[in-house]
Design a protein around this motif. Structure first.
Motif, PDB file in Angstrom:
ATOM      1  N   ILE A   1       0.863  -1.182   0.000  1.00  0.00           N
ATOM      2  CA  ILE A   1       0.000   0.000   0.000  1.00  0.00           C
ATOM      3  C   ILE A   1       0.895   1.226   0.000  1.00  0.00           C
ATOM      4  O   ILE A   1       1.752   1.374   0.872  1.00  0.00           O
ATOM      5  N   GLU A   2       0.736   2.066  -1.003  1.00  0.00           N
ATOM      6  CA  GLU A   2       1.569   3.271  -1.095  1.00  0.00           C
ATOM      7  C   GLU A   2       0.681   4.438  -1.485  1.00  0.00           C
ATOM      8  O   GLU A   2      -0.083   4.353  -2.443  1.00  0.00           O
ATOM      9  N   SER A   3       0.789   5.518  -0.709  1.00  0.00           N
ATOM     10  CA  SER A   3      -0.115   6.642  -0.959  1.00  0.00           C
ATOM     11  C   SER A   3       0.178   7.343  -2.281  1.00  0.00           C
ATOM     12  O   SER A   3      -0.704   7.913  -2.888  1.00  0.00           O
TER      13      SER A   3
ATOM     14  N   ASN B   1      17.744  15.460  -6.633  1.00  0.00           N
ATOM     15  CA  ASN B   1      18.414  16.008  -5.441  1.00  0.00           C
ATOM     16  C   ASN B   1      18.433  15.023  -4.274  1.00  0.00           C
ATOM     17  O   ASN B   1      19.197  15.177  -3.349  1.00  0.00           O
ATOM     18  N   ARG B   2      17.561  14.028  -4.320  1.00  0.00           N
ATOM     19  CA  ARG B   2      17.539  13.072  -3.218  1.00  0.00           C
ATOM     20  C   ARG B   2      18.419  11.887  -3.585  1.00  0.00           C
ATOM     21  O   ARG B   2      17.995  10.981  -4.300  1.00  0.00           O
ATOM     22  N   ALA B   3      19.659  11.938  -3.124  1.00  0.00           N
ATOM     23  CA  ALA B   3      20.588  10.841  -3.407  1.00  0.00           C
ATOM     24  C   ALA B   3      21.140  10.333  -2.093  1.00  0.00           C
ATOM     25  O   ALA B   3      21.220  11.067  -1.120  1.00  0.00           O
TER      26      ALA B   3
ATOM     27  N   GLY C   1      12.926   0.683   8.608  1.00  0.00           N
ATOM     28  CA  GLY C   1      13.311   1.964   8.017  1.00  0.00           C
ATOM     29  C   GLY C   1      12.953   3.135   8.909  1.00  0.00           C
ATOM     30  O   GLY C   1      12.952   3.029  10.139  1.00  0.00           O
ATOM     31  N   ASP C   2      12.619   4.247   8.263  1.00  0.00           N
ATOM     32  CA  ASP C   2      12.360   5.470   9.022  1.00  0.00           C
ATOM     33  C   ASP C   2      11.165   5.341   9.962  1.00  0.00           C
ATOM     34  O   ASP C   2      11.034   6.122  10.900  1.00  0.00           O
ATOM     35  N   ALA C   3      10.304   4.379   9.726  1.00  0.00           N
ATOM     36  CA  ALA C   3       9.193   4.150  10.649  1.00  0.00           C
ATOM     37  C   ALA C   3       9.721   3.681  11.997  1.00  0.00           C
ATOM     38  O   ALA C   3       9.135   3.956  13.041  1.00  0.00           O
TER      39      ALA C   3
ATOM     40  N   GLY D   1      20.745   6.706   6.977  1.00  0.00           N
ATOM     41  CA  GLY D   1      19.305   6.457   7.113  1.00  0.00           C
ATOM     42  C   GLY D   1      18.814   5.340   6.217  1.00  0.00           C
ATOM     43  O   GLY D   1      18.239   4.359   6.679  1.00  0.00           O
ATOM     44  N   LEU D   2      19.074   5.469   4.952  1.00  0.00           N
ATOM     45  CA  LEU D   2      18.579   4.484   4.001  1.00  0.00           C
ATOM     46  C   LEU D   2      19.271   3.129   4.207  1.00  0.00           C
ATOM     47  O   LEU D   2      18.648   2.074   4.143  1.00  0.00           O
ATOM     48  N   ASN D   3      20.548   3.185   4.507  1.00  0.00           N
ATOM     49  CA  ASN D   3      21.288   1.943   4.728  1.00  0.00           C
ATOM     50  C   ASN D   3      20.785   1.188   5.952  1.00  0.00           C
ATOM     51  O   ASN D   3      20.717  -0.037   5.947  1.00  0.00           O
TER      52      ASN D   3
HETATM   53  C1  LIG Z   1      18.423  15.616   3.634  1.00  0.00           C
HETATM   54  C2  LIG Z   1      18.504  14.128   3.753  1.00  0.00           C
HETATM   55  C3  LIG Z   1      19.599  13.456   3.261  1.00  0.00           C
HETATM   56  C4  LIG Z   1      19.712  12.082   3.396  1.00  0.00           C
HETATM   57  N1  LIG Z   1      20.840  11.468   2.931  1.00  0.00           N
HETATM   58  C5  LIG Z   1      20.977  10.129   3.100  1.00  0.00           C
HETATM   59  C6  LIG Z   1      22.160   9.443   2.663  1.00  0.00           C
HETATM   60  O1  LIG Z   1      23.090  10.017   2.102  1.00  0.00           O
HETATM   61  N2  LIG Z   1      22.235   8.105   2.862  1.00  0.00           N
HETATM   62  C7  LIG Z   1      21.220   7.427   3.485  1.00  0.00           C
HETATM   63  O2  LIG Z   1      21.350   6.221   3.649  1.00  0.00           O
HETATM   64  N3  LIG Z   1      20.087   8.041   3.893  1.00  0.00           N
HETATM   65  C8  LIG Z   1      19.934   9.376   3.726  1.00  0.00           C
HETATM   66  N4  LIG Z   1      18.787   9.988   4.166  1.00  0.00           N
HETATM   67  C9  LIG Z   1      17.715   9.205   4.798  1.00  0.00           C
HETATM   68  C10 LIG Z   1      16.870   8.430   3.805  1.00  0.00           C
HETATM   69  O3  LIG Z   1      16.395   9.246   2.781  1.00  0.00           O
HETATM   70  C11 LIG Z   1      15.700   7.813   4.541  1.00  0.00           C
HETATM   71  O4  LIG Z   1      16.217   7.105   5.642  1.00  0.00           O
HETATM   72  C12 LIG Z   1      14.933   6.820   3.651  1.00  0.00           C
HETATM   73  O5  LIG Z   1      14.276   7.473   2.606  1.00  0.00           O
HETATM   74  C13 LIG Z   1      13.894   6.078   4.460  1.00  0.00           C
HETATM   75  O6  LIG Z   1      13.229   5.117   3.667  1.00  0.00           O
HETATM   76  P1  LIG Z   1      11.874   4.469   4.126  1.00  0.00           P
HETATM   77  O7  LIG Z   1      11.471   3.580   3.017  1.00  0.00           O
HETATM   78  O8  LIG Z   1      12.038   3.921   5.479  1.00  0.00           O
HETATM   79  O9  LIG Z   1      10.840   5.682   4.308  1.00  0.00           O
HETATM   80  P2  LIG Z   1      10.294   6.737   3.243  1.00  0.00           P
HETATM   81  O10 LIG Z   1      11.270   6.959   2.167  1.00  0.00           O
HETATM   82  O11 LIG Z   1       9.873   7.903   4.067  1.00  0.00           O
HETATM   83  O12 LIG Z   1       9.025   6.007   2.633  1.00  0.00           O
HETATM   84  C14 LIG Z   1       7.789   5.908   3.312  1.00  0.00           C
HETATM   85  C15 LIG Z   1       6.696   5.679   2.290  1.00  0.00           C
HETATM   86  O13 LIG Z   1       5.468   5.428   2.963  1.00  0.00           O
HETATM   87  C16 LIG Z   1       4.421   6.068   2.304  1.00  0.00           C
HETATM   88  N5  LIG Z   1       3.332   6.295   3.264  1.00  0.00           N
HETATM   89  C17 LIG Z   1       3.364   7.040   4.403  1.00  0.00           C
HETATM   90  N6  LIG Z   1       2.171   7.020   5.008  1.00  0.00           N
HETATM   91  C18 LIG Z   1       1.347   6.245   4.266  1.00  0.00           C
HETATM   92  C19 LIG Z   1      -0.026   5.842   4.367  1.00  0.00           C
HETATM   93  N7  LIG Z   1      -0.823   6.253   5.364  1.00  0.00           N
HETATM   94  N8  LIG Z   1      -0.533   5.023   3.420  1.00  0.00           N
HETATM   95  C20 LIG Z   1       0.231   4.603   2.392  1.00  0.00           C
HETATM   96  N9  LIG Z   1       1.525   4.952   2.245  1.00  0.00           N
HETATM   97  C21 LIG Z   1       2.085   5.775   3.166  1.00  0.00           C
HETATM   98  C22 LIG Z   1       5.045   7.341   1.787  1.00  0.00           C
HETATM   99  O14 LIG Z   1       4.353   7.836   0.667  1.00  0.00           O
HETATM  100  C23 LIG Z   1       6.459   6.878   1.406  1.00  0.00           C
HETATM  101  O15 LIG Z   1       6.564   6.487   0.073  1.00  0.00           O
HETATM  102  C24 LIG Z   1      18.661  11.362   4.030  1.00  0.00           C
HETATM  103  C25 LIG Z   1      17.549  12.028   4.509  1.00  0.00           C
HETATM  104  C26 LIG Z   1      17.456  13.388   4.419  1.00  0.00           C
HETATM  105  C27 LIG Z   1      16.267  14.102   4.975  1.00  0.00           C
END
Ligand SMILES: Cc1cc2nc3c(=O)[nH]c(=O)nc-3n(C[C@H](O)[C@H](O)[C@H](O)COP(=O)(O)OP(=O)(O)OC[C@H]3O[C@@H](n4cnc5c(N)ncnc54)[C@H](O)[C@@H]3O)c2cc1C
Lengths: 489, 281
Positions: A72-74, A92-94, A383-385, A396-398
């Motif tokens: 499920i993805e919004s 820009n998001r790398a 992940g970020d959750a 973060g991503l790693n």
């Molecule tokens: C400025 C910046 C620079 C960064 N640089 C790095 C880096 O160099 N290296 C690194 O490893 N990390 C980096 N990070 C961190 C990295 O981007 C995040 O840790 C990563 O994107 C997290 O992935 P995720 O899949 O856990 O969460 P997210 O990418 O936040 O994905 C969550 C997903 O859930 C979906 N969602 C949320 N709520 C709902 C809902 N109710 N219903 C359905 N879908 C929903 C959202 O649409 C989204 O697609 C950086 C972060 C920032 C802010």
């Protein structure tokens, strides 16, 4: 091991938005034709890097490949599938992908699908103190890269492509989770009892049930809220400003991957980093106060360029002065750098930035978050959750990918031993493996942030002494580098 | 001195499962006295509670599968085409039976326990999983092994007959084991786990668990009923048609707090252990 929040009680009282109706009569189920909602083995909320990697890894692992999955993805995933940028533009998001993450992505068949022309490995890092430029520390890893820069969109596209190669699953994109509640009470004393299964109502009105519900839904995780798992932390009062920049062209330079350097300078308001992308491009990540971040976003292109160049060259006092200006940064920088006699040496400081890619400047608030636990009955967070880290270490991503790898190992173990993949006792293996490891990483980056946020004389002296010492101490440096490259622990 | 205390913990929770099986096997299944029933009922409600008294049993369960797999690895199985037939004797709340039923190469699981209460718990819990509701996958019977009809044909017999944490609660283990033997298919395995009768186990189960820590009521354990690996070995050596050509395996296991259960070669000499024996094809 942390104490758990009492499950049902906290579920009910925690956040009114994600309600738990388990104890109310289920008239809907009782009166309407008892068409049972579809039951999935794994429902993943969130199609970011963590969520997509989770589905890919489950599908790529023989023992788990037949599980019934739903995403499920919004957001609409179509643009991510068809994403394409010309070779002179970068998103820009790398993120810097560590060798450990890369190995995992290779193992699940994703890495070969990433567009290699848009990846940039780097073998060297230069890190120095904004208040004492003499204390630079350099990391080098001649044989294998420290990490590889990749646009998040490039990774996401490869993941979606890989998922298309694998067995199909249900995708609900452009769909939000509207609410999550406990599953229906059984209709009779000996009928199937799904009351422990999370029941999701989607924005489309559809209902589905999950044997295991995975929250890969980012910082404000609705899944975490439903599970009543508290999260602790704070906002840094800092924003990360990101942009894609282009360096000045160089004469007769042969692009050699092995000489690519990542630069990071710790300024009192936060670190600024330039991370190379292919060719003459780089990603800027500048952590600073919200007001300074807002200012950076309003500056004219050439003023921003001058300020970035200044940030890697001038003393903090000069930089502070310049960042208060509303314009004329270029002249100011030319004058000040001439006076300061900045020596241009690519081995030490980045080349001059020439331009900023149109529309690439953006900013994000930075946060520190760690949840009390990553699992509860029929729930796992990744992940970020589960955790949000200061981006200064680029982890973060790693960390999210490492979570996914561990969770999928746990699911595989459970399936192979006949367990229920939603059983908390099995899920606990994942929590035990990742919680402490992540906590250590969160702690280190947080402390670095705080240490370098201090502009007070003695501390600056001590920490630059620290950097110098580290630079001379091979083993310590090796350890630090391993942490940065994620090959540690 | 970590080990004794650990197996004390392992044992007292393990006991939860064996307790009700105790007299029912020795005498008849109707002779369960009221104190046992109430003791058991208290246990039943927490059988599937991840933090309840059966936690260590839950944690041990994956090792049971690992042990069975290692037995099958010794002697590759010929009947696995149709899937394996399991008989779990003294199934308790169904921790092992459920997990065996979920495995992809399982045809069917029959799980029996003489105690009505635990069978009820097991049935209730199986309702939570649609897979376990599939016809023929998992059947619970409130019976002792003596009450089960002895199969005559190999296709009615079982590839795996399991007795986890049961034999140490039986007054006449030889009689009991003898009644289990005809249920094993030729080429199939009888798998059991129990605890050795040693000074360590006496110390941990009788002294530490019962007297010092009061984790279990005094007298729950009858240390004299504990069975050592060599006794089991001698029992099967006396049987015709069992354990030929290396069809036998023994492995100890120990619970380490913070880490969990681990297989320990040689552990059968002083604590919990698994024992597997194959019926000659
Ligand atoms: C400025 C910046 C620079 C960064 N640089 C790095 C880096 O160099 N290296 C690194 O490893 N990390 C980096 N990070 C961190 C990295 O981007 C995040 O840790 C990563 O994107 C997290 O992935 P995720 O899949 O856990 O969460 P997210 O990418 O936040 O994905 C969550 C997903 O859930 C979906 N969602 C949320 N709520 C709902 C809902 N109710 N219903 C359905 N879908 C929903 C959202 O649409 C989204 O697609 C950086 C972060 C920032 C802010």
């Amino acid at each position: 091991m942390r104490a758990r929040v009492p499950y049902s009680a906290s579920r009910a009282k925690f956040h009114p938005l994600w309600t738990c109706h388990a104890r109310q009569p289920h008239t809907r189920y009782a009166t309407a034709a008892p068409l049972r909602p579809e039951i999935y083995d794994v429902v993943c909320v969130g199609g970011g890097p963590a969520g997509l990697t989770l589905l890919t890894a489950i599908r790529s692992t023989p023992a788990t490949s037949k599980l019934k999955l739903a995403l499920i993805e919004s957001q609409d995933l179509t643009p991510a599938r068809t994403w394409k940028l010309p070779s002179d533009q970068y998103a820009n998001r790398a993120s810097s992908i560590t060798p450990k993450s890369e190995a995992f992505l290779s193992q699940i068949g994703v890495w070969p699908l990433i567009d290699p022309t848009r990846l940039q490995p780097y073998h060297h890092m230069r890190v120095w103190d904004g208040l004492d430029s003499s204390s630079q520390i350099s990391f080098s890893s001649p044989s294998s890269p420290i990490a590889t820069m990749a646009e998040n969109s490039n990774l996401q596209q490869a993941l979606l492509q890989r998922l298309e190669e694998l067995a199909p699953f249900s995708t609900f994109d452009s769909t939000k989770v509207a609410s999550i509640e406990d599953g229906p009470s059984p209709s009779s004393e000996d009928s199937l009892d799904l009351s422990s299964y999370p029941s999701l109502t989607l924005s489309s009105g559809e209902k589905i049930l999950a044997r295991l519900l995975v929250g890969a839904d980012g910082l404000n995780s609705p899944v975490r809220t439903y599970a009543g798992i508290p999260t602790r932390g704070w906002d840094y009062e800092r924003h990360g400003v990101v942009a894609t920049v282009k360096y000045l062209e160089r004469n007769n330079h042969h692009g050699d991957n092995k000489s690519v350097i990542a630069y990071q300078r710790f300024l009192p308001s936060g670190p600024i980093a330039l991370l190379a992308m292919p060719g003459n491009y780089a990603t800027l990540v500048w952590t600073t106060t919200p007001s300074k971040a807002a200012k950076l976003k309003t500056l004219a292109q050439e003023d921003l360029v001058a300020l970035v160049n200044a940030a890697f060259r001038l003393d903090n006092v000069d930089l502070e002065y310049m960042s208060r200006l509303d314009g004329g940064h270029t002249e100011e920088l030319n004058w000040r750098s001439r006076v300061a006699g900045v020596e241009e040496d690519e081995a030490r400081i980045p080349r001059w930035v020439d331009s900023v890619q149109q529309g690439s400047v953006a900013s994000f608030p930075l946060r520190y978050r760690q949840t009390d636990t990553y699992v509860s009955s029929r729930i796992a967070l990744v992940g970020d959750a589960a955790h949000t880290v200061h981006p200064l270490a680029g982890q973060g991503l790693n960390m999210g990918l490492a979570d996914v790898q561990s969770l999928v190992n746990t699911i595989e173990y459970t399936v192979k031993h006949g367990g229920d993949i939603g059983d908390e006792m099995y899920l606990d293996r994942y929590n035990r493996e990742m919680w402490m490891q992540n906590n250590r990483m969160l702690g280190v980056t947080d402390k670095l942030h705080k240490l370098y946020g201090i502009g007070w004389g003695p501390v600056v002296g001590i920490r630059s002494l620290g950097l110098k010492m580290v630079d001379q101490l091979g083993p310590v440096k090796g350890w630090l580098m391993k942490q940065a490259g994620g090959i540690g622990t | 001195m970590v080990a004794p205390r650990l197996s004390a913990l392992g044992n007292c929770s393990r006991l939860a499962r064996g307790f009700h099986a105790l007299r029912s096997y020795a005498t008849s299944s109707s002779s369960v006295n009221p104190t046992e029933v109430s003791h058991f009922n208290a246990l039943a409600s927490t059988w599937w509670d991840p933090h309840g008294s059966s936690r260590l049993l839950h944690l041990m369960n994956p090792l049971r599968h690992d042990f069975i797999s290692s037995c099958h690895a010794l002697k590759p199985h010929s009947t696995s085409q149709e899937g394996l037939r399991y008989l779990d004797i003294g199934c308790g709340g169904g921790i092992f039976a459920e997990s065996a039923a979920r495995l992809p190469n399982t045809a069917t699981v029959t799980a029996i326990d003489p105690s009505m209460g635990v069978i009820e718990v097991a049935k209730q819990h199986a309702r939570k999983d649609p897979i376990l509701q599939e016809p023929g996958r998992l059947e619970y019977l409130n019976k002792a092994i003596e009450d089960l009809e002895v199969p005559q044909l190999p296709k009615e017999q079982y590839d795996v007959v399991s007795l986890f944490e049961v034999v140490e609660h039986i007054s006449t283990p030889a009689v009991f084991l003898t009644s289990c033997l005809p249920f094993v298919k030729p080429g199939g395995w009888l798998i059991l786990s129990t605890i050795a009768r040693t000074w360590t186990s006496w110390l941990t189960t009788k002294v530490v668990a019962e007297d010092v820590m009061g984790l279990v009521p005094r007298g729950t354990h009858d240390w004299s009923k504990y069975i050592n690996e060599h006794q089991l070995r001698a029992f099967f050596e006396a049987q015709d048609g069992w354990g030929a050509n290396g069809g036998m395996k023994v492995l100890g296991c120990v619970y380490v707090p913070g880490i969990g259960w681990r297989m320990v070669a040689g552990g059968e000499r002083w604590g919990n252990y698994f024992f597997g024996i194959r019926r000659d094809p």
